[in-house]
Structure formats: C-alpha cells, structure tokens
Design an enzyme around this catalytic site. Sequence first.
Site, PDB file in Angstrom:
ATOM      1  N   HIS A 124       0.867  -1.178   0.000  1.00  0.00           N
ATOM      2  CA  HIS A 124       0.000   0.000   0.000  1.00  0.00           C
ATOM      3  C   HIS A 124       0.906   1.232   0.000  1.00  0.00           C
ATOM      4  O   HIS A 124       2.021   1.175   0.517  1.00  0.00           O
ATOM      5  CB  HIS A 124      -0.830  -0.057   1.286  1.00  0.00           C
ATOM      6  CG  HIS A 124      -1.896   0.978   1.407  1.00  0.00           C
ATOM      7  ND1 HIS A 124      -1.656   2.236   1.884  1.00  0.00           N
ATOM      8  CD2 HIS A 124      -3.229   0.930   1.127  1.00  0.00           C
ATOM      9  CE1 HIS A 124      -2.796   2.926   1.911  1.00  0.00           C
ATOM     10  NE2 HIS A 124      -3.761   2.160   1.446  1.00  0.00           N
ATOM     11  N   GLN A 204      -4.705  -5.121   6.731  1.00  0.00           N
ATOM     12  CA  GLN A 204      -5.688  -6.028   6.125  1.00  0.00           C
ATOM     13  C   GLN A 204      -5.745  -7.388   6.810  1.00  0.00           C
ATOM     14  O   GLN A 204      -6.732  -8.103   6.675  1.00  0.00           O
ATOM     15  CB  GLN A 204      -5.380  -6.231   4.633  1.00  0.00           C
ATOM     16  CG  GLN A 204      -5.548  -4.987   3.790  1.00  0.00           C
ATOM     17  CD  GLN A 204      -6.999  -4.511   3.693  1.00  0.00           C
ATOM     18  OE1 GLN A 204      -7.938  -5.285   3.831  1.00  0.00           O
ATOM     19  NE2 GLN A 204      -7.175  -3.220   3.475  1.00  0.00           N
ATOM     20  N   LYS A 227     -10.654  -0.925  10.152  1.00  0.00           N
ATOM     21  CA  LYS A 227     -10.792  -2.048   9.219  1.00  0.00           C
ATOM     22  C   LYS A 227     -11.192  -3.335   9.939  1.00  0.00           C
ATOM     23  O   LYS A 227     -11.469  -4.345   9.324  1.00  0.00           O
ATOM     24  CB  LYS A 227      -9.486  -2.273   8.467  1.00  0.00           C
ATOM     25  CG  LYS A 227      -9.123  -1.092   7.582  1.00  0.00           C
ATOM     26  CD  LYS A 227      -8.071  -1.451   6.586  1.00  0.00           C
ATOM     27  CE  LYS A 227      -7.410  -0.224   6.001  1.00  0.00           C
ATOM     28  NZ  LYS A 227      -8.092   0.271   4.810  1.00  0.00           N
ATOM     29  N   CYS A 365      -4.836   2.398  -3.679  1.00  0.00           N
ATOM     30  CA  CYS A 365      -3.614   2.936  -3.043  1.00  0.00           C
ATOM     31  C   CYS A 365      -2.446   1.962  -3.185  1.00  0.00           C
ATOM     32  O   CYS A 365      -1.606   1.848  -2.277  1.00  0.00           O
ATOM     33  CB  CYS A 365      -3.839   3.262  -1.566  1.00  0.00           C
ATOM     34  SG  CYS A 365      -5.052   4.536  -1.301  1.00  0.00           S
TER      35      CYS A 365
HETATM   36  N1  PMP Z   1      -1.881  -0.859   4.497  1.00  0.00           N
HETATM   37  C1  PMP Z   1      -2.827  -1.548   3.882  1.00  0.00           C
HETATM   38  C2  PMP Z   1      -2.501  -2.907   3.343  1.00  0.00           C
HETATM   39  C3  PMP Z   1      -4.100  -1.000   3.754  1.00  0.00           C
HETATM   40  O1  PMP Z   1      -5.055  -1.695   3.126  1.00  0.00           O
HETATM   41  C4  PMP Z   1      -4.373   0.281   4.285  1.00  0.00           C
HETATM   42  C5  PMP Z   1      -5.726   0.924   4.152  1.00  0.00           C
HETATM   43  N2  PMP Z   1      -6.308   0.782   2.892  1.00  0.00           N
HETATM   44  C6  PMP Z   1      -3.339   0.959   4.928  1.00  0.00           C
HETATM   45  C7  PMP Z   1      -2.107   0.359   5.018  1.00  0.00           C
HETATM   46  C8  PMP Z   1      -3.531   2.307   5.522  1.00  0.00           C
HETATM   47  O2  PMP Z   1      -4.394   2.258   6.592  1.00  0.00           O
HETATM   48  P1  PMP Z   1      -5.008   3.577   7.209  1.00  0.00           P
HETATM   49  O3  PMP Z   1      -5.563   4.370   6.060  1.00  0.00           O
HETATM   50  O4  PMP Z   1      -6.059   3.098   8.130  1.00  0.00           O
HETATM   51  O5  PMP Z   1      -3.906   4.297   7.908  1.00  0.00           O
END
Ligand code: PMP
Length: 407
Positions: A124, A204, A227, A365
């Site tokens: 990500h 995740q 999440k 992302c």
């Molecule tokens: N890492 C992964 C694998 C994610 O899926 C996400 C959220 N989509 C994040 C990091 C970032 O998390 P957050 O936006 O809650 O900080």
Amino acid sequence: NSTVDFSQVRAQFPILQQQENGQPLAYLDNGATSQKPLSVIEALDDYYRLQNANVHRGVYGLSERATELYEGARETVREFLNAASTREIVFVRGTTEAINLVAHSWARAQLKEGDEVVVTEMEHHSNIVPWQLLRDQIGIRLTVLRMNQKGEVCLNALKGLVSEKTKLLAVTHMSNALGTINPVKEMAEIARSVGAKILIDGAQATPHMQVDVQDLDCDFYALSGHKMYGPTGIGVLYAKEALLEAMPPYQGGGDMIYSVTFDKTEYNVLPYKFEAGTPHISGAIGLAAAMKFMQGIGLDRISAYEAELLAYATEKLKTVEGLRIIGEAEHKGAVVSFIVDGVHPHDMATLMDQDGIAVRASHHCAMPVMQHFKVPATVRASFGIYNNFDDIDRLVASVEEAKEMLL
Ligand code: PMP
C-alpha cells in the site's frame, strides 16, 4: 462454523439494515473500512455519556475511570496480539501513522546513507511513501521484492535480495489490492538472518485472522481499528520493547514527558513516550470492544467462514465471460479483485451501486500493483463477517448486468 450463526452476527450491524437505492445493502468494501457492530457503537456511546474525562491527569473519579478504560483497552490489544507487555502497545491514528512513526523515529535514528529498506511490490502507498521520504532525506536505498503473475513473492528471491546493507524489511501481511497473504513469519526469519528488522503492515490481516506477534517474532506490527470493526482514527503500533526504549520520541507534547525545564526534558516511560497529547480515548475503547467482538465469534471461525465466502465468490466470478481475477495467490484472504474485458472498473462499480452493491473501483492505493498487472484499476469485492452467500450471488448478477449494459 457450526457453532456460529453468521446471520446473527450480521444482525449486530445496524447500518446493514438500511436500503441503498431501494435495495438491501451488500457491503463489499471491507478492505476500505468495515462497518461497526452494536457493541462498538454502544461502547463509544457509553463512554461519552458516562465516562468522558481526560486520562492520566485527574485525581477525581471520572478521570480515573476514563484512565482505567483507556489502559484496559491497551491490555485488550496486548492480549489480542499476544504481545509480551502493554509497554509495547502504542496507540496511533492508524496503520499510516504507525509506519510513519517507525520511519521518523526508529529509521531516522538507526539508518544512514546507503542502508537499505526492502519492500514488496504489493505494498500500500502508506508502506512505500514514508520510505521514499526517508530516502530523499537521508539517502537510504529502497529496494523492491517483485511478485509473480499470481501476485505472490518468493522467499528464495528475498533471500537473494537481502544483504548486510538491509536494515529493514517492510512488508504487508495481506495485500489490500490482491488478497495475497504473505509468509511473514518466514520473511521475519530471513530479515533476522542478515541482522535486519521487520515491519509488518497488518491493516488487512487483523480483520481476518489470528495474529500473534511473539510467534511471528516481528519487530514492528501496524494495524488500523476501522478495518477491524472498530472506530476510525485509532490504530496500533506494536514494537518490541527494547526497540521502543531506544527510539527517540516521534512527537513532543503533554503526556509523553516525565519532567520539563527549558534546559532539558525527561521522557515518560513506555508506551507514553510515544503518545504525545490527549489520545483518542474513545477510539481505543471502541477498538477494544471490536477486538472482544471478534474474539467472541472466534478468530479461527472468522477465517474459516471468510475462506468459504472467498471460494464461493471466486468460483462464481470465474463463470463470468471476459472476467479476469487479478491476484490468484495460493494463500489468500477475503478479497477478490477483477476486471472485465472492455469495461472500465469505475463504470462497472457505478452501475453496481444502483443494485445496492458497494464495491471499490480504484488502484486501491497500490499503484505499483496496477502497473504490474497493466491495468488502470480493478473492481474489488472484499468480505467481512457479516457478508453472506446472497451478497455474492447479487454481486455476480450485478456484474453480469453491468457488463451487458456497458458492452
Ligand atoms: N496498508 C494496507 C494494506 C491497507 O489496506 C491500508 C488501508 N487501505 C493501509 C495500510 C492504511 O491504513 P489507514 O488508512 O487506516 O492508515
């Protein structure tokens, strides 16, 4: 699963009782954020109705009770992750902040020009950009472990990639774009073999499986409350105590100090050294309620049920002509990303919304993943404990319908 009635689990989520465009809501965007069960909503409501005060400060009863709840939440997190001590549990805003904390505090202090951080191709952006910022600031090298066409990384390739220059392996436990579950325990061992640390992005993974940080023997583990059925704005950085002890504070302010004069500040003990300012008290309490909710069902049962959903969705989607699943790892969590020949993912998701189906169409992302598979975006259905086979039947019917309209 015989002991869990997942329709009863679904009934705990008020938002799912709503209609969307005149249809029952099939919420299949759990990778982005999950819905909240009554027990979490009630914990937040209760806190603000009956317990609200600042923590670690007042000598009066209300503040003491708020502190007890907040510190009790930390103990719940410790137990959930099987960390050795609550000193290793730092409350942060989410995974993004957890990773940035490690980059700013640990990495800035420990890494020098020429040192290497290794990430995988499926990260990500929140596990890429902080390392690029650091690269531009202090001249570290950022190296990428590539994946194969199924969306898997190879442990032998990792062994070949790391060297004594490698100081950190920063890797996602489960890919949000592909669903791939990485062999993080083995990866931690490989990191250790060259004296590097490992940071695992658990954003995740934590909603879907039991995580034991001592068993993984990882140095850092990051998660996001929202999440995993908890509130937004709260997350956790787990780090081994010795690392946190040696790390300089990330932010300065109230609560993170023991004493302050204009000449010198002595920092507070762990984990408070890393929690400057008034924390997200209700968030921590809500997260603890979410973790208890998950434990009440059983993490293994959640994993088993979601594996059934994933298998069913994969099988059904494969019957759609022209549909290609992106990410076919052997070891995969409850995410299915796909594209349909000749149809833009955004158009498809927009039409599916008309059927009350909430899916994500984007690069998730994880733009390098899209570049790897040479697609601009995918449609992603990601499952949670309230989803059922009917949601999936509706998903597949809606994909077929959208395809007809768009082709
Ligand atoms: N890492 C992964 C694998 C994610 O899926 C996400 C959220 N989509 C994040 C990091 C970032 O998390 P957050 O936006 O809650 O900080």
